[in-house]
Design a protein around this motif. Sequence first.
Motif, PDB file in Angstrom:
ATOM      1  N   UNK A   1       2.189 -12.792  16.084  1.00 65.35           N
ATOM      2  CA  UNK A   1       1.369 -12.679  14.880  1.00 65.35           C
ATOM      3  C   UNK A   1       1.889 -13.634  13.809  1.00 65.35           C
ATOM      4  N   UNK A   2       1.001 -14.011  12.918  1.00 63.88           N
ATOM      5  CA  UNK A   2       1.353 -14.935  11.843  1.00 63.88           C
ATOM      6  C   UNK A   2       1.034 -14.288  10.511  1.00 63.88           C
ATOM      7  N   UNK A   3       1.812 -14.656   9.525  1.00 73.75           N
ATOM      8  CA  UNK A   3       1.605 -14.174   8.164  1.00 73.75           C
ATOM      9  C   UNK A   3       0.119 -14.249   7.812  1.00 73.75           C
ATOM     10  N   UNK A   4      -0.429 -13.132   7.359  1.00 75.78           N
ATOM     11  CA  UNK A   4      -1.834 -13.107   6.955  1.00 75.78           C
ATOM     12  C   UNK A   4      -2.765 -12.580   8.036  1.00 75.78           C
ATOM     13  N   UNK A   5      -2.295 -12.500   9.273  1.00 77.49           N
ATOM     14  CA  UNK A   5      -3.139 -11.936  10.338  1.00 77.49           C
ATOM     15  C   UNK A   5      -3.442 -10.467  10.041  1.00 77.49           C
ATOM     16  N   UNK A   6      -4.622 -10.053  10.416  1.00 72.30           N
ATOM     17  CA  UNK A   6      -4.963  -8.633  10.264  1.00 72.30           C
ATOM     18  C   UNK A   6      -4.482  -7.902  11.510  1.00 72.30           C
ATOM     19  N   UNK A   7      -3.618  -6.918  11.321  1.00 75.78           N
ATOM     20  CA  UNK A   7      -3.015  -6.251  12.473  1.00 75.78           C
ATOM     21  C   UNK A   7      -3.494  -4.813  12.647  1.00 75.78           C
ATOM     22  N   UNK A   8      -4.027  -4.217  11.588  1.00 74.18           N
ATOM     23  CA  UNK A   8      -4.413  -2.813  11.699  1.00 74.18           C
ATOM     24  C   UNK A   8      -5.459  -2.467  10.656  1.00 74.18           C
ATOM     25  N   UNK A   9      -6.103  -1.337  10.850  1.00 74.32           N
ATOM     26  CA  UNK A   9      -7.028  -0.808   9.855  1.00 74.32           C
ATOM     27  C   UNK A   9      -6.514   0.565   9.428  1.00 74.32           C
ATOM     28  N   UNK A  10      -6.436   0.759   8.121  1.00 74.27           N
ATOM     29  CA  UNK A  10      -5.926   2.009   7.576  1.00 74.27           C
ATOM     30  C   UNK A  10      -6.994   2.644   6.693  1.00 74.27           C
ATOM     31  N   UNK A  11      -7.206   3.927   6.865  1.00 72.91           N
ATOM     32  CA  UNK A  11      -8.163   4.653   6.021  1.00 72.91           C
ATOM     33  C   UNK A  11      -7.416   5.161   4.793  1.00 72.91           C
TER      34      UNK A  11
ATOM     35  N   UNK B   1      -1.039   4.902  -6.757  1.00 73.50           N
ATOM     36  CA  UNK B   1      -1.391   6.305  -6.586  1.00 73.50           C
ATOM     37  C   UNK B   1      -1.436   6.724  -5.123  1.00 73.50           C
ATOM     38  N   UNK B   2      -1.284   5.766  -4.197  1.00 71.73           N
ATOM     39  CA  UNK B   2      -1.457   6.097  -2.782  1.00 71.73           C
ATOM     40  C   UNK B   2      -0.204   6.767  -2.226  1.00 71.73           C
ATOM     41  N   UNK B   3      -0.387   7.907  -1.559  1.00 74.79           N
ATOM     42  CA  UNK B   3       0.756   8.633  -1.002  1.00 74.79           C
ATOM     43  C   UNK B   3       0.820   8.554   0.505  1.00 74.79           C
ATOM     44  N   UNK B   4      -0.343   8.436   1.139  1.00 77.50           N
ATOM     45  CA  UNK B   4      -0.378   8.413   2.597  1.00 77.50           C
ATOM     46  C   UNK B   4      -1.634   7.684   3.051  1.00 77.50           C
ATOM     47  N   UNK B   5      -1.649   7.297   4.308  1.00 72.94           N
ATOM     48  CA  UNK B   5      -2.832   6.658   4.872  1.00 72.94           C
ATOM     49  C   UNK B   5      -2.962   7.028   6.329  1.00 72.94           C
ATOM     50  N   UNK B   6      -4.193   6.901   6.841  1.00 71.46           N
ATOM     51  CA  UNK B   6      -4.430   7.209   8.241  1.00 71.46           C
ATOM     52  C   UNK B   6      -4.640   5.916   9.012  1.00 71.46           C
ATOM     53  N   UNK B   7      -3.814   5.702  10.024  1.00 69.74           N
ATOM     54  CA  UNK B   7      -4.001   4.520  10.853  1.00 69.74           C
ATOM     55  C   UNK B   7      -5.243   4.741  11.714  1.00 69.74           C
ATOM     56  N   UNK B   8      -6.214   3.863  11.562  1.00 71.29           N
ATOM     57  CA  UNK B   8      -7.481   4.019  12.270  1.00 71.29           C
ATOM     58  C   UNK B   8      -7.495   3.210  13.558  1.00 71.29           C
TER      59      UNK B   8
ATOM     60  N   UNK C   1       6.558  -3.095  19.304  1.00 73.72           N
ATOM     61  CA  UNK C   1       5.864  -1.870  19.710  1.00 73.72           C
ATOM     62  C   UNK C   1       5.163  -1.213  18.533  1.00 73.72           C
ATOM     63  N   UNK C   2       4.109  -0.507  18.865  1.00 78.46           N
ATOM     64  CA  UNK C   2       3.299   0.168  17.860  1.00 78.46           C
ATOM     65  C   UNK C   2       3.757   1.614  17.817  1.00 78.46           C
TER      66      UNK C   2
ATOM     67  N   UNK D   1       7.292   3.868   9.114  1.00 78.32           N
ATOM     68  CA  UNK D   1       7.290   2.760  10.075  1.00 78.32           C
ATOM     69  C   UNK D   1       6.016   2.817  10.920  1.00 78.32           C
ATOM     70  N   UNK D   2       5.280   1.708  10.925  1.00 77.82           N
ATOM     71  CA  UNK D   2       4.046   1.650  11.723  1.00 77.82           C
ATOM     72  C   UNK D   2       4.282   0.951  13.055  1.00 77.82           C
ATOM     73  N   UNK D   3       5.063  -0.121  12.991  1.00 80.83           N
ATOM     74  CA  UNK D   3       5.284  -0.921  14.190  1.00 80.83           C
ATOM     75  C   UNK D   3       6.577  -1.703  14.012  1.00 80.83           C
TER      76      UNK D   3
END
Lengths: 379, 81
Positions: free
Chosen positions: A24-34, A7-14, A52-53, A66-68
Amino acid sequence: MPSLGADMEAGTLVEWKVAPGERVHRGDIVAVVETQKGAIEIEIFEDGVLRDLVVAPGSRVPVGALLARLDVAAGGPPPALSAAAPAAPPRAAAPAPVPPPPPPIAMPPASRHRVTPAARRRAAALGLPLEGLRGTGVEGAICLADLPQAPPRRSSGFDPVGMRKAIAAAMGRSKREIPHYYLSQTVDLTPGLERLARLNAGRAPPERLLPAAMMLHAAARAVAETPELNGFWENDAFRAAEGVHVGWAVALRGGGLVAPAIRDADRLSLDALMVAMRDLVARARGGGLRGSELTDATITVTSLGDRGAESVLPIIHPPQVTILGFGRIVERPWVVAGAVVPRRVATLTLAGDHRASDGHRGGLLLARIEALLQKPEEP
Amino acid sequence: MTRDETLALVADILGGIAPEADLSTVPGDADLREALDLDSMDILNFVAALHERTGHPIPEADYPKLLTLDGLATYFQAEAH
């Protein structure tokens, strides 16, 4: 922007948790999204070097945006941060066997930035490239004082209106598409509860076990033995899941609920499961669920708790094909070896997707859960 | 502990579990689970925090005594001597 639910259509990069140029390695936390389900930590699913971000904190972007850019082909040590300068960045989708050589830049080329760990974290949180910053710390190191103030911490709450929309979308789809069948069985929990009381008597409060952990423990192990009920209905066919990742329904204060996954729950000891549940509930209510936890569940279990109703006829969370429900534990007259005795029982229910399975199979799962609860393993 | 000390401790702990709760509006004999909508995981966290802050072992059999503000005050008052 990953999809954290159908059901998710969009998110806010926090917030960014990494800086450009970082390995970075698989499983690393790279961002927080609201999202509608609160602030979710986003993991990366490839090894590589973040080039690049693209999206700045505070931006709301659609799912799929595209986030990064991640350079998955980059081998060897992470490049100097000064190399990730404003030239043509490599594209994530087209892995180049050799990263392009660093473009000529005006800054001192060979020296990697000296950055204090605190400054690196804040720069990452701000999405700020380190090149171009002038360090005023020891030997020109970039320190906290060289960076703008960190943004306000993300809120731990969720948007109640958005949460209701998310539930409406998922449950509406379930009721439209899934022909549910329902089963119910009353289970004597007395032996298991007596065992829990014995275990808890020797433990300090933080290490004590809840009945819900015992129920989930039995359910997860029984599900592992009935793979036909553990998986997804996709493209008009059932696909069995790779493991038993139990979505544990957690009610949120102020309304709404979320059912994040406990991975490989069938392989966890009772104690490990209890730790996982405490952690999950704390993060579901306080913020900090991970994206994979919202998408990995292969079956859902809901427990109404000690103030809930006696039984629940649950609604399947698509694309899953089964959901289990435990009602409140109640004391009732029960027949044991020909005599009526008071026992503590709970009503265990199952809703199954009739496209994927039949009631016979569902009944076997309930019988297996009951058997496991009758003979709680001794420590 | 005095009643006031106990209630201050309880308010502090519950502030982290049910942030929107206002204990001053909760009657002394009201079941906190009902008044503040606490589930079994909340109660576990509440008792764990009481244990950590007071050092009292709080056996499981005592949980029913801890479910009202009056009960809590009495429980930790009795503990003092």
